[in-house]
Design a protein around this motif. Structure first.
Motif, PDB file in Angstrom:
ATOM      1  N   TYR A  88       0.850  -1.201   0.000  1.00 47.44           N
ATOM      2  CA  TYR A  88       0.000   0.000   0.000  1.00 47.44           C
ATOM      3  C   TYR A  88       0.881   1.244   0.000  1.00 47.44           C
ATOM      4  CZ  TYR A  88      -3.365   3.500   1.710  1.00 47.44           C
ATOM      5  OH  TYR A  88      -4.143   4.607   1.875  1.00 47.44           O
ATOM      6  N   ASP A 114       0.445   5.611  -0.373  1.00 48.36           N
ATOM      7  CA  ASP A 114      -0.363   6.830  -0.521  1.00 48.36           C
ATOM      8  C   ASP A 114       0.601   8.004  -0.465  1.00 48.36           C
ATOM      9  OD1 ASP A 114      -2.067   8.982  -0.430  1.00 48.36           O
ATOM     10  OD2 ASP A 114      -3.222   8.299   1.302  1.00 48.36           O
ATOM     11  N   HIS A 115       0.756   8.712  -1.583  1.00 48.90           N
ATOM     12  CA  HIS A 115       1.690   9.844  -1.594  1.00 48.90           C
ATOM     13  C   HIS A 115       1.095  10.988  -2.406  1.00 48.90           C
ATOM     14  CE1 HIS A 115       3.768   8.656  -5.598  1.00 48.90           C
ATOM     15  NE2 HIS A 115       2.683   7.916  -5.452  1.00 48.90           N
ATOM     16  N   ASN A 116       1.539  12.195  -2.097  1.00 55.08           N
ATOM     17  CA  ASN A 116       1.036  13.375  -2.787  1.00 55.08           C
ATOM     18  C   ASN A 116       2.097  14.456  -2.841  1.00 55.08           C
ATOM     19  OD1 ASN A 116       0.635  15.262  -0.345  1.00 55.08           O
ATOM     20  ND2 ASN A 116      -0.589  13.463   0.246  1.00 55.08           N
ATOM     21  N   GLN A 122      -1.497  10.020  -5.433  1.00 52.18           N
ATOM     22  CA  GLN A 122      -1.786   8.673  -5.906  1.00 52.18           C
ATOM     23  C   GLN A 122      -1.906   7.731  -4.718  1.00 52.18           C
ATOM     24  OE1 GLN A 122       1.469   6.489  -7.533  1.00 52.18           O
ATOM     25  NE2 GLN A 122       0.196   5.234  -8.892  1.00 52.18           N
ATOM     26  N   VAL A 123      -2.890   6.830  -4.779  1.00 50.67           N
ATOM     27  CA  VAL A 123      -3.010   5.729  -3.824  1.00 50.67           C
ATOM     28  C   VAL A 123      -2.958   4.437  -4.623  1.00 50.67           C
ATOM     29  CG1 VAL A 123      -4.415   4.606  -2.069  1.00 50.67           C
ATOM     30  CG2 VAL A 123      -4.409   7.096  -2.232  1.00 50.67           C
ATOM     31  N   TYR A 129      -2.555   0.190  -4.242  1.00 52.74           N
ATOM     32  CA  TYR A 129      -2.375  -0.991  -3.412  1.00 52.74           C
ATOM     33  C   TYR A 129      -2.652  -2.258  -4.197  1.00 52.74           C
ATOM     34  CZ  TYR A 129      -7.451  -1.380  -2.431  1.00 52.74           C
ATOM     35  OH  TYR A 129      -8.806  -1.533  -2.514  1.00 52.74           O
ATOM     36  N   LYS A 154     -11.331  12.054  -7.296  1.00 49.89           N
ATOM     37  CA  LYS A 154     -10.479  10.879  -7.474  1.00 49.89           C
ATOM     38  C   LYS A 154     -11.003  10.002  -8.599  1.00 49.89           C
ATOM     39  CE  LYS A 154     -13.093   8.601  -3.776  1.00 49.89           C
ATOM     40  NZ  LYS A 154     -13.067   8.031  -2.411  1.00 49.89           N
TER      41      LYS A 154
END
Length: 650
Positions: free
Chosen positions: A262, A264-266, A288-289, A291, A348
């Motif tokens: 997993y 999750d970054h921005n 972007q997420v 997983y 999203k």
């Protein structure tokens, strides 16, 4: 072992601890420690006069933050089990590491897409919501240990550290192995997780990520035979050693594995400091997420057992069946803050692929048209987090158009009013439509009965909930309506209910304190199924009442103790039966289950170490032998277990 425990106990007296509080502090550095006693036998941490215990932060999935917690309270007693969660709405099987029957259901956090299924194997499965992230000024370790049933133990160890003020790593592993009181009830499980949390100095770029690998292995005995069941109920003295009771299966086991990555970054395109109009539009982020999750279920048996599972496509030989499932989800989002939306808004888009099925056909007697179910879908949605004074709103909506296995829609919203620490009221709404779990749509086995390919319609679930938390007590009520509910019937086949399931659940919790050192903690749950009770079954009442004594002993109050007893009772209902081949619970109409249990505990705390001593089901020695977790599966007899939770700050 005893010398090792004495060593841990003595070493615990020289370390630091912290309390659970509301977050309102920053991160500070420093390594020189001094330890000062504060009220309530707690220890605060002063590092170079700057860093406090409030700097040991824990970040949860929903972005709420707490601190590393070393307090001793009744809530910790309820969570001191191999799941590290309160099991009030669950009915445990006799051995820890086994499955649970269900006393109550929660429909507030339904996932967007259908899962692999095999739900009886996933009570201890750590989802994305269960993973925490950390920020600590010094390396921190948390260790939980508990003895098993007959032989074995569970150990949950966490180590987290910051390489810099903004970069944290954590590694944790929970391992369990317990023999159990009955034949073929060995449980062996493992939960590994590793996390990373990082942000650049000006929060221009942020990332959180985790990796998990989990495995759950259980020997399956199929419950007691009819003769053994009578020996148990009649309390035959020749069978007080439960290993002497015969079971239905002597060579079966099932295994469930899961792996997840997993991220999750921005990246913040511009912030409030460089925005042209910070009041209207600020902190624009692109993120972007991603997983990936893979799950595998295996059922193994050395010999065919037609007397228990029915006819098979072969008359001899072993059974080795594997079902696998992968889900890959890639989300891109754009997020900003604006006064026009009273907070944060995110749009999203998701691209999701799923692959479920088998690498071969196991049954030549059944006409199977396919080996796998595959699909992909594009989802569009938005999230909103707004706040005005003491009132806040959180909402998330996603639509997945089409007609495939992933098609559906999902909306989850909540409104919260919080007045200081006096009370908090939360209302929630969930509207979702999605396909049933994949093992209900498609399944195959060498046993003839366990082969199907269904074309079920989507399950529509609507839940409205209200929760109140206050210094006077806590209460919640949920009203749930389910259309086209899918369940496993008495013949072990999945069926879709043509009507509506209407389910009401109300729960109240209140603790009364008296004589300064005594308290009575009460939780009562009422449930009613006004429609669909023939396929959806729960007990009408479940209650848990704990009377306990708390005090600080010896000169200087170095030892805090908590001594008490917990009474739990649920009214009789036709509890679901457990099927070890499906790893699911099925309807049954022959047996009603409902009984009281009493557990006695002695807990103690020395600085940052909590010690737990518990006697389960103390009345089993002289009470009627009517305590079952599921038909043919007795609940545990009187058992004594010991454990501890130890926090270590370097």
């Amino acid at each position: 072992m005893k010398y090792f425990l004495v060593f841990l106990f003595l070493l615990s007296s020289i370390t630091i601890q912290s309390q659970l509080r509301t977050v309102d502090g920053g991160f500070a550095g420093g390594r020189n420690r001094s330890i000062d006693s504060v009220a309530g036998n707690e220890i605060s941490v002063i590092l170079n006069g700057k860093t406090k215990y409030t700097d040991y932060k824990v970040f949860h999935y929903q972005k709420d933050t707490t601190y590393v917690d070393t307090t001793l309270n009744i809530k910790k007693e309820y969570k001191f089990n191999f799941r590290r969660k309160d099991n009030f709405e669950l009915l445990a099987f006799q051995n820890q590491g086994q499955t649970f029957n269900t006393l109550g259901y929660n429909f507030r956090n339904i996932t967007q897409f259908p899962d692999i299924g095999f739900r009886a194997k996933q009570f201890n499965y750590l989802t994305i919501r269960d993973i925490d992230y950390y920020q600590v000024p010094t390396p921190t370790t948390v260790i939980m240990y508990r003895t098993g049933q007959e032989q074995g133990q569970v150990l949950d160890a966490l180590f987290t550290f910051n390489l810099s003020k903004r970069l944290n790593f954590s590694v944790a592993y929970r391992g369990l192995r317990s023999l159990g009181q009955y034949r073929r009830s060995l449980a062996s499980t493992g939960n590994f997780r590793a996390t990373m949390l990082y942000s650049t100095p000006k929060d221009q770029y942020n990332i959180k990520a985790h990796v998990t690998t989990q495995d759950f292995t259980n020997q399956e005995n199929g419950g007691l035979t009819e003769a053994s069941l009578q020996n148990f109920v009649n309390n035959d003295p020749n069978f007080t050693d439960r290993a002497r009771l015969d079971v239905n299966l002597n060579d079966a086991e099932n295994v469930f594995d899961g792996t997840r990555v997993y991220v999750d970054h921005n990246y913040k395109l511009f912030s409030s400091k460089d925005s042209a109009n910070v009041k209207d539009f600020s902190n624009l982020k692109v993120g972007q997420v991603f997983y990936y999750e893979g799950k595998t279920y295996k059922f193994d048996q050395q010999n065919i057992t037609t007397s228990f599972f029915g006819d098979a496509s072969k008359t001899a030989g072993s059974v080795n069946e594997t079902t696998n499932y992968t889900l890959l989800n890639n989300q891109a989002y754009l997020e900003f803050n604006s006064k026009y939306v009273l907070g944060r808004f995110r749009v999203k888009a998701n691209y999701t692929t799923v692959d479920y099925g088998y690498d071969t056909i196991y049954n030549s007697n059944i006409l199977v048209n396919k080996q796998r179910l595959k699909g992909n879908a594009v989802s569009l949605g938005a999230d909103w987090n707004g706040r005005v004074g003491d009132f806040s709103v959180n909402a998330s909506a996603t639509v997945t158009p089409g007609s495939g296995y992933l098609a559906g829609n999902h909306f989850n919203g909540e409104a919260i009013y919080e007045k200081d620490s006096v009370f908090k009221v939360k209302g929630s709404v969930l509207l979702t439509s999605k396909a049933p779990n994949f093992n209900q749509q498609f399944f195959q086995s060498v046993y003839n009965t366990y082969n199907w390919e269904n074309n079920f319609t989507n399950i529509d679930t609507r839940n409205i909930g209200v929760a109140l938390n206050s210094k006077w007590g806590n209460a919640s009520i949920d009203f749930t309506n389910i259309e086209d509910y899918v369940y496993f019937d008495t013949d072990n086949l999945p069926k879709q209910f043509g009507g509506s399931v209407v389910y009401l659940k109300a729960k109240v919790n209140k603790e009364f304190k008296f004589f300064r050192k005594f308290a009575l903690d009460n939780t009562v749950m009422y449930q009613n199924v006004s429609s669909g009770s023939n396929v959806f079954r729960v007990p009408e009442f479940v209650t848990r009442n704990t009377l306990y004594y708390t005090d600080e002993w010896f000169k200087g109050k170095p030892l805090k103790v908590q001594i008490g007893a917990t009474f739990k009772y649920f009214t009789k209902y036709r509890a679901n039966a457990y099927n070890p081949l499906l790893a699911e619970f099925t309807l049954q109409n022959d047996t009603e289950i409902g009984y009281p249990t009493i557990d006695v505990f002695f807990n103690a705390k020395v600085r940052r170490t909590r010690i737990y001593f518990k006697v389960d089901n103390v009345t089993s020695g002289f009470s009627t032998k009517n305590y079952f977790s599921a038909p043919n599966h007795p609940y545990r007899d009187l058992s004594i277990r010991f454990g501890l939770v130890w926090n270590w700050f370097i």
